[in-house]
Enzyme design. Sequence first.
Site, PDB file in Angstrom:
ATOM      1  N   THR A 132       0.838  -1.196   0.000  1.00 47.95           N
ATOM      2  CA  THR A 132       0.000   0.000   0.000  1.00 47.95           C
ATOM      3  C   THR A 132       0.876   1.249   0.000  1.00 47.95           C
ATOM      4  OG1 THR A 132      -1.837  -1.095   1.098  1.00 47.95           O
ATOM      5  CG2 THR A 132      -1.704   1.296   1.347  1.00 47.95           C
ATOM      6  N   HIS A 135      -6.535 -11.104  -1.533  1.00 47.58           N
ATOM      7  CA  HIS A 135      -5.891 -10.816  -0.246  1.00 47.58           C
ATOM      8  C   HIS A 135      -6.691 -11.522   0.848  1.00 47.58           C
ATOM      9  CE1 HIS A 135      -3.386  -9.115   2.655  1.00 47.58           C
ATOM     10  NE2 HIS A 135      -3.360  -7.845   2.278  1.00 47.58           N
ATOM     11  N   ASN A 170      -3.251 -11.211   6.588  1.00 46.95           N
ATOM     12  CA  ASN A 170      -2.984  -9.988   7.351  1.00 46.95           C
ATOM     13  C   ASN A 170      -4.196  -9.405   8.070  1.00 46.95           C
ATOM     14  OD1 ASN A 170      -0.515 -10.437   6.263  1.00 46.95           O
ATOM     15  ND2 ASN A 170      -0.391  -8.549   5.083  1.00 46.95           N
ATOM     16  N   TYR A 202      -7.421  -9.185   7.145  1.00 46.64           N
ATOM     17  CA  TYR A 202      -8.501  -8.567   6.385  1.00 46.64           C
ATOM     18  C   TYR A 202      -9.691  -9.531   6.274  1.00 46.64           C
ATOM     19  CZ  TYR A 202      -4.975  -5.047   5.701  1.00 46.64           C
ATOM     20  OH  TYR A 202      -4.022  -4.088   5.948  1.00 46.64           O
ATOM     21  N   ASN A 226      -2.847  -7.575  12.712  1.00 45.53           N
ATOM     22  CA  ASN A 226      -4.121  -6.863  12.771  1.00 45.53           C
ATOM     23  C   ASN A 226      -5.193  -7.592  13.577  1.00 45.53           C
ATOM     24  OD1 ASN A 226      -3.230  -4.646  11.242  1.00 45.53           O
ATOM     25  ND2 ASN A 226      -3.545  -5.763   9.337  1.00 45.53           N
TER      26      ASN A 226
END
Length: 374
Positions: free
Chosen positions: A27, A183, A186, A188, A244
Amino acid sequence: MKHDPLFQPFQLGALTLPNRIVMPPMTRSRASQPGDEANALMAEYYAQRADAGLIVGEGTYIAPLGKGYAWTPGIHTAGQIEGWRKVTDAVHAKGGHIFAQLWHVGRLSHTSLLGGEQPVSSSALQAKGVNVFIASDDDGVPGFVQASEPRALSVDEIREIVDQYRTAARNAIEAGFDGVELHAANGYLVNQFIDSNANTRTDEYGGSLDNRLRFLGEVARALVEGTGDALRVGIRLAPLTTLNGCEDADPETTYLGAAKLLGEIGVAYIHIAEADWDDAPHMPLEFKRQLRAVYPGVLIYAGRYTGERARDAIDAGWADLIAFGRPFIANPDLVQRLRMGAPLAQHQRETLFGGNAKGLTDYPALDDEAAAAA
């Protein structure tokens, strides 16, 4: 070096990659406003790095509720598709290959990024202590704030998101991408269904491992339908990273199950994100061998690899391709530097997110450095 495993060609579906080096998704928050559209600056950035065997573009959100960070690009409007076409054209003009990374952040968002709406997730569990990047904090400047409390998705809403992934895959192909990467790592949205501590559902999407993997399987199949070819689909997983706020009670069993499922669906590759911070959990070699045994496709690994470690991994047989993340930020000619064993430049942390060309496209290549020193 007569036989350098990093610089052997590799067949990925219909693509012949010139080397085994991957630029992974990172990102950078430079999308044009309003509209979160990829732009000419981003096209220059990716084209500078097009000698990688494969580029996976930065996380690209598939629908308005999928957005989790300021100034990240989307792929659900006509303008966003056209913006990404500038990027894919620039990469292809340099002979490169590029996949789109399709992204729904789930609970890792903030109401200010979602037009005041509440983020969504597998369950109504806030990612406490996890911050997201927003355009304006209480002082009116960009910065990181605590992710908002989410609400749990209904089954009908889950099916709508699967459809959004399918449409995003079609949009990516229309935008000129060679394929797509899901994705699912992580912390998400997909990861929020997979990992046991983030999923408290009691319906067909929660509880047992098969249920927790159901959303992953449905989305992967939707991407195959959207691209028209399983060999144009990759999946990113992060079995042991605990990023996260997502953590699983038995990650090796869970992710071996995920890899087996993805092998049955027939996706082209799994992209494993290893933990890359100083005291990160180690991914055991035996686990990597087990992943190779249960998954018949291509395996990409990312996580603080040096050229030497990358060569060893490929020679050992448990990895096919190696992704180099942060080194690609400050080294647009990373492929050349790895070939030569040249020193690597270090990136500037303060220019990672947001801004302009500074810290994005102005890092010099080796030839430019030599000219400046002369």
